[in-house]
Design a protein around this motif. Structure first.
Motif, PDB file in Angstrom:
ATOM      1  N   TRP A 153      23.749  45.961  37.764  1.00 38.05           N
ATOM      2  CA  TRP A 153      23.791  44.530  37.442  1.00 38.05           C
ATOM      3  C   TRP A 153      24.209  44.308  35.994  1.00 38.05           C
ATOM      4  CZ3 TRP A 153      24.733  40.276  39.526  1.00 38.05           C
ATOM      5  CH2 TRP A 153      24.329  39.050  38.983  1.00 38.05           C
ATOM      6  N   ASP A 154      23.657  45.154  35.126  1.00 42.82           N
ATOM      7  CA  ASP A 154      24.005  45.059  33.706  1.00 42.82           C
ATOM      8  C   ASP A 154      25.502  45.312  33.506  1.00 42.82           C
ATOM      9  OD1 ASP A 154      23.086  45.023  30.828  1.00 42.82           O
ATOM     10  OD2 ASP A 154      24.027  47.000  30.891  1.00 42.82           O
ATOM     11  N   ALA A 155      26.009  46.343  34.163  1.00 45.45           N
ATOM     12  CA  ALA A 155      27.434  46.679  34.039  1.00 45.45           C
ATOM     13  C   ALA A 155      28.291  45.554  34.604  1.00 45.45           C
ATOM     14  CB  ALA A 155      27.736  47.989  34.752  1.00 45.45           C
ATOM     15  N   PHE A 156      27.835  44.984  35.719  1.00 44.17           N
ATOM     16  CA  PHE A 156      28.591  43.896  36.346  1.00 44.17           C
ATOM     17  C   PHE A 156      28.711  42.705  35.394  1.00 44.17           C
ATOM     18  CE2 PHE A 156      28.451  39.893  38.768  1.00 44.17           C
ATOM     19  CZ  PHE A 156      29.683  39.980  39.404  1.00 44.17           C
ATOM     20  N   ARG A 157      27.578  42.345  34.776  1.00 38.96           N
ATOM     21  CA  ARG A 157      27.604  41.190  33.881  1.00 38.96           C
ATOM     22  C   ARG A 157      28.520  41.438  32.682  1.00 38.96           C
ATOM     23  NH1 ARG A 157      22.918  39.969  31.485  1.00 38.96           N
ATOM     24  NH2 ARG A 157      23.608  37.849  31.134  1.00 38.96           N
ATOM     25  N   HIS A 158      28.593  42.689  32.238  1.00 40.35           N
ATOM     26  CA  HIS A 158      29.485  42.990  31.128  1.00 40.35           C
ATOM     27  C   HIS A 158      30.948  42.941  31.561  1.00 40.35           C
ATOM     28  CE1 HIS A 158      25.916  44.430  28.971  1.00 40.35           C
ATOM     29  NE2 HIS A 158      26.643  44.286  27.877  1.00 40.35           N
ATOM     30  N   LEU A 159      31.182  43.213  32.837  1.00 44.66           N
ATOM     31  CA  LEU A 159      32.558  43.310  33.326  1.00 44.66           C
ATOM     32  C   LEU A 159      33.192  41.943  33.577  1.00 44.66           C
ATOM     33  CD1 LEU A 159      34.776  45.280  34.295  1.00 44.66           C
ATOM     34  CD2 LEU A 159      33.732  45.221  36.553  1.00 44.66           C
ATOM     35  N   VAL A 160      32.348  40.928  33.873  1.00 45.62           N
ATOM     36  CA  VAL A 160      32.883  39.650  34.360  1.00 45.62           C
ATOM     37  C   VAL A 160      33.931  39.046  33.426  1.00 45.62           C
ATOM     38  CG1 VAL A 160      32.303  37.278  34.952  1.00 45.62           C
ATOM     39  CG2 VAL A 160      30.825  39.127  35.696  1.00 45.62           C
ATOM     40  N   LEU A 161      33.570  38.835  32.168  1.00 46.04           N
ATOM     41  CA  LEU A 161      34.493  38.133  31.271  1.00 46.04           C
ATOM     42  C   LEU A 161      35.795  38.907  31.003  1.00 46.04           C
ATOM     43  CD1 LEU A 161      32.275  36.287  28.626  1.00 46.04           C
ATOM     44  CD2 LEU A 161      33.411  35.385  30.649  1.00 46.04           C
ATOM     45  N   PRO A 162      35.710  40.201  30.635  1.00 45.53           N
ATOM     46  CA  PRO A 162      36.974  40.915  30.410  1.00 45.53           C
ATOM     47  C   PRO A 162      37.853  40.943  31.663  1.00 45.53           C
ATOM     48  CG  PRO A 162      35.106  42.275  29.734  1.00 45.53           C
ATOM     49  CD  PRO A 162      34.536  41.026  30.284  1.00 45.53           C
ATOM     50  N   ALA A 163      37.254  41.192  32.817  1.00 44.49           N
ATOM     51  CA  ALA A 163      38.052  41.302  34.041  1.00 44.49           C
ATOM     52  C   ALA A 163      38.699  39.967  34.374  1.00 44.49           C
ATOM     53  CB  ALA A 163      37.185  41.786  35.196  1.00 44.49           C
ATOM     54  N   LEU A 164      37.932  38.896  34.216  1.00 45.09           N
ATOM     55  CA  LEU A 164      38.478  37.567  34.509  1.00 45.09           C
ATOM     56  C   LEU A 164      39.649  37.260  33.573  1.00 45.09           C
ATOM     57  CD1 LEU A 164      37.993  35.159  36.338  1.00 45.09           C
ATOM     58  CD2 LEU A 164      36.580  34.150  34.554  1.00 45.09           C
ATOM     59  N   THR A 165      39.450  37.525  32.286  1.00 50.20           N
ATOM     60  CA  THR A 165      40.523  37.289  31.309  1.00 50.20           C
ATOM     61  C   THR A 165      41.788  38.049  31.691  1.00 50.20           C
ATOM     62  OG1 THR A 165      38.802  37.242  29.625  1.00 50.20           O
ATOM     63  CG2 THR A 165      41.067  37.353  28.862  1.00 50.20           C
ATOM     64  N   LEU A 166      41.594  39.317  32.000  1.00 53.04           N
ATOM     65  CA  LEU A 166      42.742  40.177  32.288  1.00 53.04           C
ATOM     66  C   LEU A 166      43.448  39.744  33.569  1.00 53.04           C
ATOM     67  CD1 LEU A 166      44.309  42.633  31.355  1.00 53.04           C
ATOM     68  CD2 LEU A 166      42.679  44.087  32.530  1.00 53.04           C
ATOM     69  N   SER A 167      42.679  39.152  34.508  1.00 50.20           N
ATOM     70  CA  SER A 167      43.261  38.875  35.822  1.00 50.20           C
ATOM     71  C   SER A 167      44.065  37.581  35.868  1.00 50.20           C
ATOM     72  CB  SER A 167      42.160  38.824  36.881  1.00 50.20           C
ATOM     73  OG  SER A 167      41.401  37.651  36.696  1.00 50.20           O
ATOM     74  N   LEU A 168      43.903  36.704  34.861  1.00 50.14           N
ATOM     75  CA  LEU A 168      44.493  35.362  34.981  1.00 50.14           C
ATOM     76  C   LEU A 168      45.999  35.392  35.252  1.00 50.14           C
ATOM     77  CD1 LEU A 168      42.514  33.375  32.299  1.00 50.14           C
ATOM     78  CD2 LEU A 168      42.364  33.216  34.781  1.00 50.14           C
ATOM     79  N   GLY A 169      46.724  36.205  34.469  1.00 47.27           N
ATOM     80  CA  GLY A 169      48.165  36.298  34.683  1.00 47.27           C
ATOM     81  C   GLY A 169      48.473  36.792  36.097  1.00 47.27           C
ATOM     82  N   GLY A 170      47.694  37.756  36.567  1.00 46.25           N
ATOM     83  CA  GLY A 170      47.891  38.325  37.892  1.00 46.25           C
ATOM     84  C   GLY A 170      47.615  37.317  38.989  1.00 46.25           C
ATOM     85  N   ILE A 171      46.556  36.530  38.823  1.00 46.81           N
ATOM     86  CA  ILE A 171      46.247  35.490  39.818  1.00 46.81           C
ATOM     87  C   ILE A 171      47.458  34.578  39.972  1.00 46.81           C
ATOM     88  CG2 ILE A 171      44.810  33.483  40.328  1.00 46.81           C
ATOM     89  CD1 ILE A 171      42.535  34.832  38.862  1.00 46.81           C
ATOM     90  N   ALA A 172      48.015  34.168  38.830  1.00 50.12           N
ATOM     91  CA  ALA A 172      49.160  33.260  38.856  1.00 50.12           C
ATOM     92  C   ALA A 172      50.338  33.892  39.594  1.00 50.12           C
ATOM     93  CB  ALA A 172      49.552  32.904  37.428  1.00 50.12           C
ATOM     94  N   THR A 173      50.635  35.135  39.250  1.00 48.23           N
ATOM     95  CA  THR A 173      51.783  35.804  39.875  1.00 48.23           C
ATOM     96  C   THR A 173      51.592  35.934  41.378  1.00 48.23           C
ATOM     97  OG1 THR A 173      51.896  37.075  37.851  1.00 48.23           O
ATOM     98  CG2 THR A 173      53.272  37.808  39.668  1.00 48.23           C
ATOM     99  N   ILE A 174      50.411  36.389  41.785  1.00 44.69           N
ATOM    100  CA  ILE A 174      50.195  36.618  43.221  1.00 44.69           C
ATOM    101  C   ILE A 174      50.173  35.302  43.984  1.00 44.69           C
ATOM    102  CG2 ILE A 174      48.540  37.521  44.901  1.00 44.69           C
ATOM    103  CD1 ILE A 174      48.132  39.857  43.151  1.00 44.69           C
ATOM    104  N   THR A 175      49.613  34.262  43.371  1.00 45.77           N
ATOM    105  CA  THR A 175      49.631  32.953  44.027  1.00 45.77           C
ATOM    106  C   THR A 175      51.070  32.547  44.352  1.00 45.77           C
ATOM    107  OG1 THR A 175      47.693  32.307  42.755  1.00 45.77           O
ATOM    108  CG2 THR A 175      48.942  30.536  43.803  1.00 45.77           C
TER     109      THR A 175
END
Lengths: 279, 336, 527
Positions: B196-218
Motif C-alpha cells: 500500500w505504501d509503495a502504491f501511494r508513492h507510485l500514483v503521482l509519478p505514474a499519473l504524470t508520466l502517463s498523461l502524454g500516453g493517454i492522449a496518444t492512445i485515445t
C-alpha cells in the motif's frame, strides 16, 4: 476558398489558429503590452513573492519582478527558439530527405542509416548531454535541439519522395529529359509540402516544450531571461507558499503548445486526406 | 519473412555502432574534467594528472573507444568516476524502479486511453468528441515537469493525500524481494502495508508520466474505432439488431486496437525517456534521476551506459514495430 | 453510463487514498535526515560537507572539532607533543578504543590510515602532501604515532581532524589490484565511530542507514536518549525537505535552508530552525588575470556595486553576517578593524570612469557563473546584474556546475570572469581561507581562482604557514587580509548563519561549523 471554408468549420483548428495569432502578437508587441517591461532585468527586493493582486495579476517572483510581465516577455524568446530550431531542422532535414528519396544506392543508404542512428537516440537525453557538452546556454540548447530534430523531417520527406518517385508523372518528366534538380525542387518538393508544413507546425509546439524542459533542468536559457521553463525551475524553492510563481509560466507553455498542436492537427485534416481523423 | 526479420535486425547493427560512436565521442568531449572533480576540493594539479592517468583519461580517444567497445561486449561499463561503483551494478539496481514506473504509466495510458477513445468515436462530432479531442491534444501539450510540480503542489503539499517524493516511506523496513519491483515483492512476501505504501508513492509519478500516453492512445483508438465502424460486418450486425454496447465494446474494439498496439510499443520507448524528468522531480530512485545526476556532474561513463541502454531499447522497439508492420503489410518487406 | 461508473471508481480510489493519508507518524528512535550524500562513502577519497555529515558518525579521528567556535579536542588521541622546531609531532593513542569488528585500534592502524590518505592522494591528502610522505609516519610504540615533517607547517594540527581512522584488517581483506580497499570502502564502512553503517541499505545518491554502536569508546553515559538509527535520504529539492519536516516524515534538513522557508517552519509546532553563526564565507570571484579585472579601479567599481545590505536583509532576511573580508568573522586572524566596501552606486560610477580612463574595457559583456543547484548563487548574481545594469555594466549569468567550474579554474584563460561560491570550514585555520585563496602558489586550484598575485601577500602567508604558534601567526594573517581587502581581488559578501530545519523531537544539537552540526552522538531524541 474551399480549404478556408473547411478550416472555418473545424472549431478546434480555429481555436488553435486564434491562440497562435495571439501568441505571435504578444511576442511581437510584448515590451509594449507588459505592465512592467523593465522587469525583464530589474529586481525590486521590497516586493518579493507577492500573491496575485490588481497591481500584479500573476503575483511577483523571488526578486520582486512582475510575473505577468515576464510571462508576456517570455513569449518572444519561446517563439524565436522554436522558429530557429524548426527552420534549421528543415534546412538540414528536407534536402537530405529529398536526396535520399530520389537517389538510389549508397547515398540513399548512407543518409538513411545516419538518420536512423539519430532517431534511435533518446532525444531528451541526447539534447541534455549535448547542451552539457557545449556549456549550458540557450545557444547550445538550440543546437542540441536541431541536432535531434532534423531526422524527423528527413524521414517524412524521404517517404514522400519515394512515393512520388515511383509515380507516373516523374517517369514522364524523366522521359522528357528534365534534370533531377528540376524534378526534385519544382515537382516533388511542392507535392511533399503538406506533410512538411503539418510536421513543422506541430514541431513548433513540441520544440517550445523541449526547450522549456532543458531550461527547467538548467541546460537551456539563463537568468535574467524571462524563459518560462527557467521560471518554473526557480519557483520550486518557494513552494508551496508562492504557488503562483510556478503556475502561470506553466499555463503559458500549455496554452501556446496547445495552440500549435490544434492548428497542426487541423492543417493535417485539410492538407492530408490520407491522415484524416474523421474518415 | 524470416529473411526480412534477419535483414531488418542486421540493419540495426550499423545504427547501434553509430550510436556507440556518437555518444562516446560526444560525451568524452564534455569540457568538465571528471578527474578534477574527482580529485576533490583541495586537490593540486599534480593530483588531478595522477587521477587522469589512473582512469586512462589521458589516452587518445580511439584507444579509449576500442577499450570501451571490448568492455561493453562483456557488459562492463566501468566504474562511475564519482561513486567508484561499477556502473553496471547501479544500472541493474535502478532499472526495476524505472520499469515499475514505466509499466504503471503504460498500464494507466492503456486502461484510460482505450475507453476514452471509444467514447470519443461513439460520440463522433458531438461535444464529448470535441472535448476529448482538445483534452487529448492538450495532454501532448503539457510540460511534464510543470504538471509534476502542480500535482505535488495540489495532492501532496496542499491536500496532503499522497507522498511528495521517493518510492517508499522511511519507517517501512522491507528487505526487498526477488523481482526488484517493490509492489510485486511486497505481495509475494505478503506485506500488504508495504504494498500500500509503495502504491501511494507510485500514483503521482505514474499519473504524470502517463498523461502524454493517454492522449496518444485515445486518439489512435478513436481513429481505429471510427474506421471499423464503417466496415461491412458492423453495418450488417447493426442491421440485424445485435446489442449495440456488446457490438462496440467487444467486436469493434477487438478489430480496431491493432493499430493502437503498435502505438503502445512505441510509447514504451518514449516513456523511458520521459522518466528522466519525472524521476528527477519525484526523487524516484530509477535510471532517470541517475541520468540527470550524471549529466549535471559530467559522469561520462554513466552517461554513455544509459544513452546506450535507452538507444538499444529504442532500436529494439523500432525493429519490433517494423516486423509487426511487415507481417501486416507484405509490400513493406522489400523496402526495409 | 460508462462514464459515470468510471467516475465513481476514480472518486472512490481518491477517497481511499485520502482516508489513509496522514498515516506517517515518525518512528521512535529513527532520525531521518534529508541531506546530500557524499559521492561515495570512502572518507579518504571524498572530502566535502556531505562527507563530513557521514564520516563524523562512522569514523573517529585523532582530534576532533567540537562546538562553536570550533575547539580542537582530544579524541582517540589523548594528547600530543611537538618538538621545539615544529617538525616532530607525537600523538598518544587512547587505550581501549575498538573498531566495529571488535579489534583494537592501535597506533599502527593510525599510521596505516594516514599512509592510505597519502597513497590514494585525493582531497584530504592536499593538506599533508607538501610536508609528509608515507615513510615519515611511524609508530615508535603501540600507543604512539609520530609524524616527522619535512619543514615546519603551521596548519598541521588544525588539519589532523580531517583524516578518518580506518580498520586496516577489514580493508586488506577486501583489497583488489592494490587499491587499499578503495573500491570496497566506497560503499562499505570500516570505522570505529559512534554509528555503524548498514551497508545493505546504501543506495548511492539516494539513501543510507546507520545504527547506534554500543561499543563506542566515548560511551553513552552523557546521552540518556540517543538516536538509535540515522536514516539519511537525499532530497533534491529543499522545499520537499521542508514539507517532510512539517508533516513529521523528516527530522532534520541540510544547512542551506532558504530564508523564505524559515518563517513557515518557525510557525509550526513540530519543528524549529536552528540558527548558528558558522565559518562559511560567501564570495563573488573576479578573474584578476583578465581585463577589466586586472585594473584595481575596475575591481573597486564592482565591489561598490553589490547591494550587500539589500541582499542580506531582504533576500536572506538578515540570516547572514556582513563580512568585508575572505576570513570568517569568528576565526582568529580576522582583522576586526577592516571596513571593506559598501554599496554606493555613485562611488561605483566614479571608479567606472577612472577605470575607463585607464583603458579598462568596462563595457565588454561580463559573464558570471552560478551553481545550478544552489539557488542563492543565482539570486546574488541576478541582484548584481540589475544594479550593474544601472551603471552601464552588462553582466551575463551562466548556469554552471561545480564540476565544470573546478575544471575551468585550472587555467587563467578558462577561468570565468566571475563566479559565485562559498568557502566552508574544512579545517579551522586561516590557511583554509586566505592561505589557500590568495597565496599565488595555489594558482590552478578552485580556491585560488581569482589569479591574484601580490608579492607582499605571498610573503606574509608563507611566513605564517612556516610558524607553529598561533599568537605569532595571527598578526601575519590579519596583515595579509588587510592588504587583500585593499586590493579588492574579489567581492566579499557575508559569513554564513547556517539555517537548519530540526524536528522538535531533537535536542542538544551540539553545533560545530566543521561538519555543520551533523555529529549525531550528542543529539537526544524523544519519541
Amino acid at each position: 476558398m474551399l480549404i478556408l471554408k473547411k478550416f472555418a468549420q473545424d472549431k478546434s483548428a480555429v481555436i488553435g489558429f486564434a491562440i497562435v495569432v495571439a501568441v505571435v502578437f504578444i511576442a511581437v508587441f510584448g515590451p509594449w503590452l507588459a505592465p512592467y517591461p523593465q522587469d525583464a532585468t530589474m529586481s525590486h527586493l521590497t516586493r518579493r513573492l507577492r500573491p496575485p493582486s490588481w497591481a500584479f495579476p500573476f503575483g511577483t517572483d523571488n526578486l520582486g519582478r512582475d510575473i505577468l510581465s515576464r510571462v508576456i516577455l517570455g513569449a518572444r524568446g519561446a517563439l524565436k527558439v522554436s522558429l530557429l530550431v524548426v527552420g534549421a531542422s528543415m534546412a538540414i532535414g528536407v534536402p537530405l530527405g529529398l536526396a535520399a528519396g530520389y537517389s538510389r544506392g549508397w547515398l540513399s543508404e548512407a543518409i538513411m542509416r545516419v538518420t536512423d542512428v539519430f532517431l534511435a537516440l533518446p532525444q531528451l537525453i541526447l539534447a541534455l548531454a549535448l547542451a552539457q557538452l557545449m556549456g549550458p546556454s540557450l545557444e547550445s540548447a538550440m543546437i542540441a535541439l536541431v541536432a535531434t530534430y532534423w531526422p524527423f523531417f528527413t524521414r517524412i520527406v524521404y517517404a514522400e519522395t519515394r512515393r512520388l518517385r515511383a509515380s507516373l508523372f516523374v517517369d514522364a518528366l524523366e522521359g522528357l529529359g528534365a534534370s533531377p534538380t528540376r524534378i526534385v525542387f519544382l515537382h516533388i518538393l511542392p507535392n511533399a509540402a503538406s506533410p512538411i508544413i503539418v510536421r513543422a507546425t506541430i514541431g513548433l509546439g513540441f520544440t517550445i516544450l523541449v526547450a522549456a524542459t532543458l531550461g527547467f533542468l538548467g541546460m537551456g536559457a539563463t537568468p535574467p531571461d524571462p524563459d518560462w521553463g527557467l521560471a518554473i525551475s526557480q519557483s520550486r524553492t518557494f513552494l508551496p507558499g508562492a504557488w503562483w510563481y510556478a503556475t502561470f509560466p506553466g499555463l503559458a507553455i500549455l496554452v501556446t503548445v496547445l495552440g500549435f498542436n490544434l492548428l497542426g492537427d487541423g492543417l493535417r485534416d485539410i492538407m492530408d486526406p490520407r491522415l484524416r481523423r474523421s474518415r | 519473412m524470416l529473411r526480412f526479420i534477419a535483414r531488418r535486425t542486421l540493419l540495426a547493427v550499423p545504427s547501434l555502432l553509430g550510436l556507440l560512436i556518437i555518444t562516446f565521442v560526444m560525451i568524452r568531449l564534455v569540457p568538465a574534467d571528471p578527474a578534477a572533480a574527482l580529485a576533490g576540493d583541495n586537490a593540486t594539479p599534480e593530483q588531478v594528472a595522477q587521477i587522469r592517468a589512473q582512469y586512462g583519461l589521458d589516452q587518445p580517444l580511439p584507444v579509449q573507444f576500442l577499450k570501451y567497445l571490448s568492455d561493453v561486449a562483456r557488459f562492463d561499463f566501468g566504474d562511475s568516476v564519482y561513486s567508484s561503483r561499477p556502473v553496471a551494478i547501479d544500472i541493474v539496481q535502478r532499472l526495476p524502479a524505472t520499469l515499475e514506473l514505466t509499466f504503471a504509466a503504460l498500464f494507466l495510458a492503456t486502461a484510460l486511453g482505450i475507453p476514452l477513445g471509444v467514447v470519443a468515436a461513439l460520440n463522433h462530432n458531438r461535444w464529448p468528441d470535441f472535448v476529448l479531442r482538445i483534452v487529448s491534444i492538450g495532454g501532448v501539450a503539457l510540460a511534464t515537469f510543470w504538471i509534476a510540480i502542480m500535482f505535488q503542489l495540489l495532492f501532496a503539499m496542499k491536500l496532503d493525500w499522497l507522498p511528495l517524493r521517493g518510492r517508499s516511506s522511511v519507517g517501512i523496513s522491507f528487505a526487498g524481494g526477488p523481482t526488484g519491483f517493490l509492489m510485486l515483492d511486497a505481495l509475494l512476501k505478503g506485506r500488504l502495508d508495504v504494498f500500500w505504501d509503495a502504491f501511494r508513492h507510485l500514483v503521482l509519478p505514474a499519473l504524470t508520466l502517463s498523461l502524454g500516453g493517454i492522449a496518444t492512445i485515445t486518439r489512435f483508438t478513436r481513429a481505429g474505432v471510427l474506421d471499423t465502424m464503417q466496415k461491412d460486418f458492423v453495418t450488417y450486425e447493426r442491421a440485424v439488431g445485435y446489442p449495440h454496447r456488446r457490438l462496440v465494446w467487444v467486436y469493434v474494439l477487438r478489430n480496431s486496437v491493432v493499430a493502437s498496439v503498435t502505438q503502445i510499443g512505441l510509447l514504451f520507448g518514449s516513456l523511458i525517456a520521459g522518466a528522466v524528468v519525472v524521476e528527477s522531480i519525484f526523487d524516484w530512485p530509477g535510471l532517470g534521476s541517475y541520468t540527470v545526476n550524471a549529466i549535471l556532474t559530467a559522469d561520462f561513463k554513466v552517461m554513455l551506459a544509459v544513452t546506450l541502454l535507452v538507444g538499444v531499447i529504442y532500436a529494439a522497439v523500432n525493429i519490433l514495430t517494423d516486423i509487426v508492420h511487415g507481417l501486416i503489410d507484405p509490400r513493406l518487406r522489400d523496402q526495409a | 453510463m460508462t462514464l459515470t461508473r468510471r467516475e465513481a471508481g476514480v472518486l472512490s480510489i481518491a477517497a481511499l487514498i485520502a482516508a489513509t493519508a496522514g498515516a506517517k507518524a515518525a518512528t521512535p528512535g529513527v532520525m531521518v535526515r534529508s541531506d546530500n550524500q557524499p559521492l561515495n562513502l570512502d572518507p579518504h577519497q571524498v572530502f566535502d560537507v556531505p562527507m563530513m555529515g557521514y564520516s563524523l558518525n562512522a569514523y573517529d579521528t585523532l582530534y576532533r572539532y567540537l562546538d562553536n567556535p570550533p575547539k580542537l579536542t582530544p579524541w582517540i588521541a589523548e594528547s600530543h607533543t611537538s618538538s621545539e622546531d615544529g617538525l616532530i609531532w607525537d600523538f598518544k593513542i587512547r587505550p581501549g578504543v575498538k573498531f566495529h569488528d571488535g579489534s583494537d585500534l592501535t597506533a599502527a592502524d593510525v599510521v596505516w590510515s594516514f599512509q592510505r590518505v597519502l597513497k590514494i592522494a585525493r582531497a584530504p591528502a592536499a593538506a599533508f602532501r607538501p610536508i609528509l610522505t608515507a615513510e615519515q609516519i611511524t609508530a615508535p610504540d603501540p600507543s604512539t604515532v609520530r609524524f616527522t615533517l619535512s619543514r615546519p607547517y603551521g596548519p598541521f594540527l588544525a588539519a589532523i581532524p580531517i583524516v578518518a581512522i580506518v580498520n586496516p584488517r577489514v580493508l586488506k581483506a577486501n583489497e583488489k589490484n592494490d587499491d587499499w580497499g578503495a573500491s570496497w570502502l566506497a560503499s562499505n564502512e570500516a570505522g570505529s565511530g559512534a554509528y555503524k553503517l548498514d551497508a545493505a541499505s546504501y543506495a548511492p545518491n539516494e539513501k543510507y542507514e546507520m545504527n547506534r554502536w554500543d561499543g563506542h569508546w566515548y560511551g553513552w553515559k552523557d546521552n540518556p536518549k540517543p538516536v538509535q538509527k540515522i536514516a539519511s535520504r537525499t532530497v533534491k529539492e529543499t522545499s520537499t525537505g521542508v514539507l517532510g519536516l512539517l508533516n513529521g516524515s523528516i527530522d532534520m534538513t541540510d544547512s542551506y535552508l532558504p530564508t523564505d522557508q524559515v518563517e513557515q517552519i518557525s510557525a509550526s509546532k513540530v519543528a524549529r530552525v536552528e540558527k548558528n553563526v558558522s565559518a562559511r564565507t560567501f564570495i563573488i570571484r573576479m578573474n584578476n588575470s583578465k581585463a577589466p579585472f586586472d585594473n584595481i579601479n575596475a575591481r573597486k567599481c564592482f565591489a561598490h556595486a553589490f547591494n550587500y545590505k539589500g541582499f542580506i536583509e531582504d533576500i536572506l532576511k538578515g540570516y547572514a553576517e556582513r563580512d568585508p573580508t575572505p576570513m570568517p568573522t569568528t576565526l582568529w586572524g580576522f582583522p576586526k578593524d577592516v571596513k571593506g566596501y559598501e554599496y554606493d552606486l555613485d562611488k561605483a560610477r566614479d571608479y567606472f570612469k577612472k577605470a575607463m580612463a585607464e583603458g579598462a574595457p568596462m563595457r565588454r559583456p561580463i559573464q558570471i557563473h552560478i551553481q545550478n543547484t544552489l539557488e542563492q548563487t543565482n539570486q546574488a548574481a541576478q541582484l548584481f546584474q540589475s544594479d550593474l545594469a544601472q551603471i552601464g555594466v552588462n553582466l551575463r549569468i551562466v548556469n554552471d556546475t561545480w564540476a565544470n567550474m573546478t575544471t575551468n579554474t585550472a587555467k587563467p584563460e578558462t577561468s570565468p570572469d566571475m563566479w559565485v561560491h562559498w568557502v566552508s570550514t574544512y579545517f579551522a585555520d586561516p590557511e583554509n581561507w586566505v592561505g589557500q585563496m590568495y597565496d599565488s602558489q595555489f594558482h590552478g586550484t578552485w580556491k585560488a581562482s581569482s589569479w591574484f598575485k601580490n608579492a607582499e601577500v605571498d610573503e606574509l602567508l608563507r611566513k605564517a604557514r612556516g610558524l607553529v604558534k598561533q599568537e605569532e601567526r595571527a598578526p601575519l594573517y590579519e596583515q595579509a587580509t588587510r592588504l587583500i581587502v585593499e586590493q579588492s581581488p574579489d567581492i566579499f559578501i557575508y559569513n554564513t548563519v547556517e539555517l537548519k530545519g530540526v524536528s522538535n523531537r531533537l535536542s542538544t544539537m551540539r553545533f560545530c561549523p566543521v561538519g555543520s552540526g551533523t555529529e549525531m552522538r550528542w543529539v537526544q531524541m524523544t519519541s
